[in-house]
Write an enzyme that holds these catalytic residues in place. Sequence first.
Site, PDB file in Angstrom:
ATOM      1  N   CYS A  89      30.595 -32.035  36.115  1.00 44.87           N
ATOM      2  CA  CYS A  89      31.697 -33.228  35.116  1.00 44.87           C
ATOM      3  C   CYS A  89      32.644 -32.809  37.383  1.00 44.87           C
ATOM      4  CB  CYS A  89      32.308 -33.222  34.718  1.00 44.87           C
ATOM      5  SG  CYS A  89      33.863 -34.400  34.283  1.00 44.87           S
ATOM      6  N   ASP A 411      58.956 -39.779  45.306  1.00 47.12           N
ATOM      7  CA  ASP A 411      58.710 -39.378  44.692  1.00 47.12           C
ATOM      8  C   ASP A 411      57.606 -40.601  44.941  1.00 47.12           C
ATOM      9  OD1 ASP A 411      56.525 -38.650  42.813  1.00 47.12           O
ATOM     10  OD2 ASP A 411      57.858 -39.711  41.160  1.00 47.12           O
ATOM     11  N   CYS A 438      53.058 -35.395  44.831  1.00 45.12           N
ATOM     12  CA  CYS A 438      51.608 -35.368  44.393  1.00 45.12           C
ATOM     13  C   CYS A 438      50.921 -33.968  45.159  1.00 45.12           C
ATOM     14  CB  CYS A 438      51.258 -36.119  43.875  1.00 45.12           C
ATOM     15  SG  CYS A 438      51.263 -37.871  44.661  1.00 45.12           S
TER      16      CYS A 438
END
Length: 481
Positions: A89, A411, A438
Amino acid sequence: MSGKTQKKTQRLQSVRIDDVAAEGKCLVRTEEGVIFVEGRLGGPVPAPGDVVDLRIVKQKKQYREAVVEKIHSYGPSRAEPFCPHFGTCGGCKWQHIRYDEQLRFKGQQAADHLSRIGKVQLPPVLPTLPSGATTYYRNKLEFTCADGRWITDEEIRSGTSVDKRAVGFHIPKRFDKILPIVHCFLQPDPSNAIRLAVADYAFQHGLTMYNLNTHVGFLRTVIIRTASTGQVMVNVQVGEDRPEELKGLMEMLRQTFPQITSLNYILNQKLNDSYQDQEVIPYWGKPYIEEQMDAGIGQPLTFRVGPKSFYQTNGSQAFELYKITREWAGLTGSERVYDLYTGTGTIALFVARQARQVLGIEYVESAVEDARVNASINGIQNAEFLAGDMGKILTPELFQKYGKPDVVITDPPRAGMDEAVTRNLLQAAPQRIVYVSCNTATQARDLAILDEQYEVKAVQPVDMFPHTHHVENIVKLERRS
């Protein structure tokens, strides 16, 4: 014999893995330069400290790439993977690394990017904030239903016929191959049961699944969203208009899982599975679920989450991230705050009661509509939301209309901020900027521009996605005197 000379495969034996690198790869340093190392699909997966045999698969001027052929000994950072799908996976690639080491590597990555790419002066980077939960922490998963099941080597050797339909996740680097998932440790109940029920129903009733090469087939994806309130949303995406087959599947879900409070479907006949531009049709229940977050202001904030809404997938850790963001914003109740890339307004509303005024700006119109609804249902009247391209909307004209910000919270998506946005921030000259990212590489690039007028005062990596290489990073910047 052809005039071409055949390249000899280069192998290195008993090499020690030194460190982790970008995108979850490992790193080996040699006199000839660095080697980025990955495991082979279904094969051995390297970790720092391991002693391994390598096969070079790509040669570049600056570096080489290799795969592990054999592991001779394990390093001290090793942990036992908990998922039976590990190694095949594409998710949770760091299960085999101890959690404390994951946190250390993520902090190291943030510090390295900010100093090496951004070339900015940094205070000591704070220890990476661990996630309270390291399994079953996600509130959203999307499973692909496809006629393209991954066939294992054992199944190929056996020669037995295999049903090629599967419900699960894409195999790494193979868009058309799906690994059927028996149990996923990412999302809490009833996620696994719903996915398995959809697969069983499809097999029992002969439902076709979408072929990612021929673009033919009925079932495409199943998106499951869970909330801290106990509410559950299921969105079924189909590629063909088959009302009776769709009704049978939806009725099975409605009757089998009373926990589902929002059941919807999407008829998507495009060549890709993205559904932001598609109509979501409610089948049963409300067309949304509700999340709650205690913002420390008395009554918890309620966020309405629709089928297309963005909401942080690790909700409990998002709460910790927002608390740090609000604390570093240093609000006293008199500030005008701009929240850039506000999404559905979660951070804007989280800080609104500590500010005089909040202006949230977001590119996606539907997200802005969600933000306005969220402000209304929480009785927040000092937050306003605008939709538009950030590079075009964040201008001197905007500052003149709404007033220049005292504090900016930003953000952005992984691509970071456009240079025009960063330059306009310098012109707006807020006293303080809190930059949530991120992607520490693009964050570092943006900080290099902001460094003209701003000093980095604090850096806090936050682990939003345990067992992956991704890290969320908060940087506090103060205007230079």
